[in-house]
Motif scaffolding. Structure first.
Motif, PDB file in Angstrom:
ATOM      1  N   ASP A 278       0.433  -1.588  -0.194  1.00  0.00           N
ATOM      2  CA  ASP A 278       0.296  -0.001   0.274  1.00  0.00           C
ATOM      3  C   ASP A 278       0.478   1.826   0.045  1.00  0.00           C
ATOM      4  O   ASP A 278       0.040   2.565  -0.316  1.00  0.00           O
ATOM      5  CB  ASP A 278      -1.031   0.149   1.008  1.00  0.00           C
ATOM      6  CG  ASP A 278      -2.158  -0.825   0.840  1.00  0.00           C
ATOM      7  OD1 ASP A 278      -2.326  -1.705   0.087  1.00  0.00           O
ATOM      8  OD2 ASP A 278      -3.215  -1.313   1.660  1.00  0.00           O
ATOM      9  N   THR A 279       2.381   1.309   0.455  1.00  0.00           N
ATOM     10  CA  THR A 279       3.022   2.071   0.385  1.00  0.00           C
ATOM     11  C   THR A 279       4.105   2.323  -0.222  1.00  0.00           C
ATOM     12  O   THR A 279       5.017   3.004  -0.908  1.00  0.00           O
ATOM     13  CB  THR A 279       3.178   2.606   1.624  1.00  0.00           C
ATOM     14  OG1 THR A 279       4.343   1.900   2.386  1.00  0.00           O
ATOM     15  CG2 THR A 279       2.067   2.676   2.750  1.00  0.00           C
ATOM     16  N   GLY A 280       4.584   1.172  -0.734  1.00  0.00           N
ATOM     17  CA  GLY A 280       5.779   1.186  -1.834  1.00  0.00           C
ATOM     18  C   GLY A 280       6.814   0.763  -0.789  1.00  0.00           C
ATOM     19  O   GLY A 280       8.668   1.059  -1.231  1.00  0.00           O
ATOM     20  N   PHE A 281       6.674   1.087   0.086  1.00  0.00           N
ATOM     21  CA  PHE A 281       7.418   0.963   1.813  1.00  0.00           C
ATOM     22  C   PHE A 281       9.579   0.156   1.594  1.00  0.00           C
ATOM     23  O   PHE A 281       8.451  -1.304   1.681  1.00  0.00           O
ATOM     24  CB  PHE A 281       7.330   0.838   2.735  1.00  0.00           C
ATOM     25  CG  PHE A 281       8.470   1.136   4.140  1.00  0.00           C
ATOM     26  CD1 PHE A 281       9.389   1.963   4.196  1.00  0.00           C
ATOM     27  CD2 PHE A 281       9.152   0.637   4.596  1.00  0.00           C
ATOM     28  CE1 PHE A 281      10.159   2.265   5.155  1.00  0.00           C
ATOM     29  CE2 PHE A 281       9.673   0.267   5.660  1.00  0.00           C
ATOM     30  CZ  PHE A 281      10.414   1.310   6.267  1.00  0.00           C
ATOM     31  N   GLU A 282      10.653   0.228   1.544  1.00  0.00           N
ATOM     32  CA  GLU A 282      11.516  -1.061   1.607  1.00  0.00           C
ATOM     33  C   GLU A 282      12.528  -0.209   2.602  1.00  0.00           C
ATOM     34  O   GLU A 282      12.961   0.358   2.327  1.00  0.00           O
ATOM     35  CB  GLU A 282      12.067  -1.554   0.060  1.00  0.00           C
ATOM     36  CG  GLU A 282      11.114  -2.019  -0.606  1.00  0.00           C
ATOM     37  CD  GLU A 282      10.308  -3.926   0.271  1.00  0.00           C
ATOM     38  OE1 GLU A 282      11.897  -4.341   0.885  1.00  0.00           O
ATOM     39  OE2 GLU A 282       9.696  -4.297  -0.289  1.00  0.00           O
ATOM     40  N   PRO A 283      12.725  -1.061   3.457  1.00  0.00           N
ATOM     41  CA  PRO A 283      13.966  -0.501   4.572  1.00  0.00           C
ATOM     42  C   PRO A 283      14.657  -0.320   3.703  1.00  0.00           C
ATOM     43  O   PRO A 283      15.588  -0.343   2.732  1.00  0.00           O
ATOM     44  CB  PRO A 283      14.161  -0.968   5.211  1.00  0.00           C
ATOM     45  CG  PRO A 283      12.803  -2.275   5.369  1.00  0.00           C
ATOM     46  CD  PRO A 283      12.147  -2.119   3.804  1.00  0.00           C
ATOM     47  N   GLU A 284      15.244   1.070   3.898  1.00  0.00           N
ATOM     48  CA  GLU A 284      16.921   1.213   3.101  1.00  0.00           C
ATOM     49  C   GLU A 284      17.596   1.368   4.628  1.00  0.00           C
ATOM     50  O   GLU A 284      18.893   1.287   3.706  1.00  0.00           O
ATOM     51  CB  GLU A 284      17.053   3.180   2.843  1.00  0.00           C
ATOM     52  CG  GLU A 284      16.054   3.876   2.357  1.00  0.00           C
ATOM     53  CD  GLU A 284      15.949   5.367   1.711  1.00  0.00           C
ATOM     54  OE1 GLU A 284      16.452   5.574   2.274  1.00  0.00           O
ATOM     55  OE2 GLU A 284      15.175   5.541   1.216  1.00  0.00           O
ATOM     56  N   TYR A 285      17.488   0.722   5.683  1.00  0.00           N
ATOM     57  CA  TYR A 285      18.786   0.819   5.874  1.00  0.00           C
ATOM     58  C   TYR A 285      19.047  -1.121   6.349  1.00  0.00           C
ATOM     59  O   TYR A 285      18.041  -1.379   7.806  1.00  0.00           O
ATOM     60  CB  TYR A 285      18.717   1.729   7.553  1.00  0.00           C
ATOM     61  CG  TYR A 285      18.848   2.839   7.255  1.00  0.00           C
ATOM     62  CD1 TYR A 285      20.539   3.777   7.817  1.00  0.00           C
ATOM     63  CD2 TYR A 285      18.529   4.048   7.404  1.00  0.00           C
ATOM     64  CE1 TYR A 285      20.320   4.645   6.997  1.00  0.00           C
ATOM     65  CE2 TYR A 285      18.638   5.424   7.178  1.00  0.00           C
ATOM     66  CZ  TYR A 285      19.747   5.375   6.593  1.00  0.00           C
ATOM     67  OH  TYR A 285      19.667   7.168   6.712  1.00  0.00           O
ATOM     68  N   ASP A 286      20.025  -1.898   5.939  1.00  0.00           N
ATOM     69  CA  ASP A 286      20.013  -3.121   7.308  1.00  0.00           C
ATOM     70  C   ASP A 286      21.173  -2.678   8.662  1.00  0.00           C
ATOM     71  O   ASP A 286      21.481  -2.040   8.160  1.00  0.00           O
ATOM     72  CB  ASP A 286      20.733  -3.786   6.011  1.00  0.00           C
ATOM     73  CG  ASP A 286      22.060  -3.626   5.676  1.00  0.00           C
ATOM     74  OD1 ASP A 286      22.723  -2.421   5.972  1.00  0.00           O
ATOM     75  OD2 ASP A 286      22.321  -4.194   4.644  1.00  0.00           O
ATOM     76  N   THR A 287      21.453  -3.701   8.775  1.00  0.00           N
ATOM     77  CA  THR A 287      22.049  -4.330   9.988  1.00  0.00           C
ATOM     78  C   THR A 287      23.008  -3.143   9.821  1.00  0.00           C
ATOM     79  O   THR A 287      23.441  -2.667  10.800  1.00  0.00           O
ATOM     80  CB  THR A 287      22.331  -5.707  10.846  1.00  0.00           C
ATOM     81  OG1 THR A 287      20.971  -5.944  10.806  1.00  0.00           O
ATOM     82  CG2 THR A 287      22.543  -5.441  12.190  1.00  0.00           C
ATOM     83  N   GLY A 288      23.595  -3.979   9.243  1.00  0.00           N
ATOM     84  CA  GLY A 288      25.456  -3.082   9.407  1.00  0.00           C
ATOM     85  C   GLY A 288      25.054  -1.412   8.987  1.00  0.00           C
ATOM     86  O   GLY A 288      26.102  -0.242   8.793  1.00  0.00           O
ATOM     87  N   ARG A 289      23.926  -0.920   7.729  1.00  0.00           N
ATOM     88  CA  ARG A 289      23.803   0.261   7.099  1.00  0.00           C
ATOM     89  C   ARG A 289      23.604   1.466   9.254  1.00  0.00           C
ATOM     90  O   ARG A 289      24.181   2.406   9.372  1.00  0.00           O
ATOM     91  CB  ARG A 289      23.433   0.442   6.407  1.00  0.00           C
ATOM     92  CG  ARG A 289      23.522   1.945   6.061  1.00  0.00           C
ATOM     93  CD  ARG A 289      22.156   2.584   4.358  1.00  0.00           C
ATOM     94  NE  ARG A 289      22.676   3.597   4.700  1.00  0.00           N
ATOM     95  CZ  ARG A 289      21.448   4.481   3.672  1.00  0.00           C
ATOM     96  NH1 ARG A 289      20.870   3.731   2.459  1.00  0.00           N
ATOM     97  NH2 ARG A 289      21.989   5.718   3.369  1.00  0.00           N
ATOM     98  N   GLY A 290      22.470   0.547   9.034  1.00  0.00           N
ATOM     99  CA  GLY A 290      22.301   0.650  10.774  1.00  0.00           C
ATOM    100  C   GLY A 290      23.332   1.204  11.853  1.00  0.00           C
ATOM    101  O   GLY A 290      22.714   2.319  12.208  1.00  0.00           O
TER     102      GLY A 290
END
Length: 304
Positions: A278-290
């Motif tokens: 419904d929003t097209g959301f996908e996380p941009e931060y995986d564990t390493g980047r976070g």
């Protein structure tokens, strides 16, 4: 303008930034007086239990939507006499709906928690239509369940587009440390400051979502032209263990080798199909980047 209760808090700060990035202006409501931090951000002082004070904000600003993130529960313990604390928590929710009706806002979003799934039958990932148990092990998921039921009733009875966010384990800049519910913040702070992370087990996990991603997901739900559901899991859709966080930190901080007690993998995670569709959301931060972003933020001298 989007009115955000709890807009100066942890998740509220990231939600505000995400809404600004999407071109919106925001009104942040807090009990104590504060200054505006951005030309498109206004801070208003109001106690949410004071209906008149809340409604008066609509006389000064054209409010088009509400994101209700302020705590709707008698927490922390001892903050109020138990009956008074419960009354204040629920009165805030009712006043938000009264304001939404008077201002004729396009949508109200309300924060719930991954904790409502604790004790649910079945196995992860949990989808939004899983029956929830009536029992509770902690006041936070208990009052969030109450809030969800009231929200569903008022949305239908008042004709208000209301959406509940069941928010996962959020970590990142501005978060509370230590967290009583998951270990990622302790591990990052220990690596940043050379301190002890406490007694953590490698296999303990939860559906971790980085704070910047959480804010963006909430912003997308608030601004979506059409939503097909009243409840959305706001999470990553996977379990992340303490061991995974520790491994990511070890790659980023020379000499950092967090010692964790070995244990089987445990912890629930959520189905985020509704949110994606419904929003097209996908996380941009995986564990390493976070972990890298969080460490950089702490390294810049921020207190948390």
């Amino acid at each position: 303008m989007i009115l955000i209760t709890g807009g100066l808090g942890f998740i509220g700060t990231h939600t505000t930034r995400a809404l600004l990035d999407l071109g919106e202006s925001c009104v942040l409501v807090q009990r104590r007086q504060g200054a505006s931090a951005d030309e498109r951000v206004v801070v208003e002082q109001a106690d949410l239990t004071d209906e008149r004070a809340l409604l008066s904000i609509g006389e000064r600003h054209k409010i088009t939507g509400i994101v209700h993130l302020a705590g709707s529960m008698p927490w922390p313990p001892g903050g109020h006499e138990p009956a008074e604390g419960a009354e204040r928590a629920l009165k805030s929710l009712f006043n938000v709906f009264r304001a939404a009706q008077e201002w004729q806002v396009s949508r109200v979003g309300l924060a719930s928690t991954i904790g409502v799934y604790l004790g649910a039958s079945g196995e992860s990932p949990f989808a939004e239509d899983v029956p929830l148990p009536m029992t509770v092990a902690h006041p936070i998921p208990g009052f969030k369940k109450i809030g969800e039921l009231i929200t569903d009733h008022l949305a239908g009875a008042m004709g208000i587009d209301a959406v509940t966010y069941r928010i996962g384990a959020i970590w990142g800049p501005g978060g509370h440390t230590p967290s009583p519910f998951f270990g990622a913040p302790q591990l990052v702070h220990a690596a940043a400051h050379g301190t002890d992370h406490g007694d953590l087990r490698a296999g303990d996990g939860m559906d971790l979502l980085y704070a910047r991603d959480c804010g963006r997901a909430i912003a997308l739900l608030q601004l979506a032209e059409r939503l097909r559901h009243r409840t959305y899991n706001v999470a990553s859709g996977r379990r992340t263990t303490n061991g995974e966080v520790a491994a990511a930190i070890a790659k980023l901080v020379p000499g950092a080798r967090p010692h964790l007690t070995e244990s089987p993998e445990t912890g629930l995670w959520l189905d985020v199909t509704r949110l994606r569709e419904d929003t097209g959301f996908e996380p941009e931060y995986d564990t390493g980047r976070g972990a890298a972003d969080y460490l950089a933020w702490l390294g810049a001298g921020n207190p948390r």
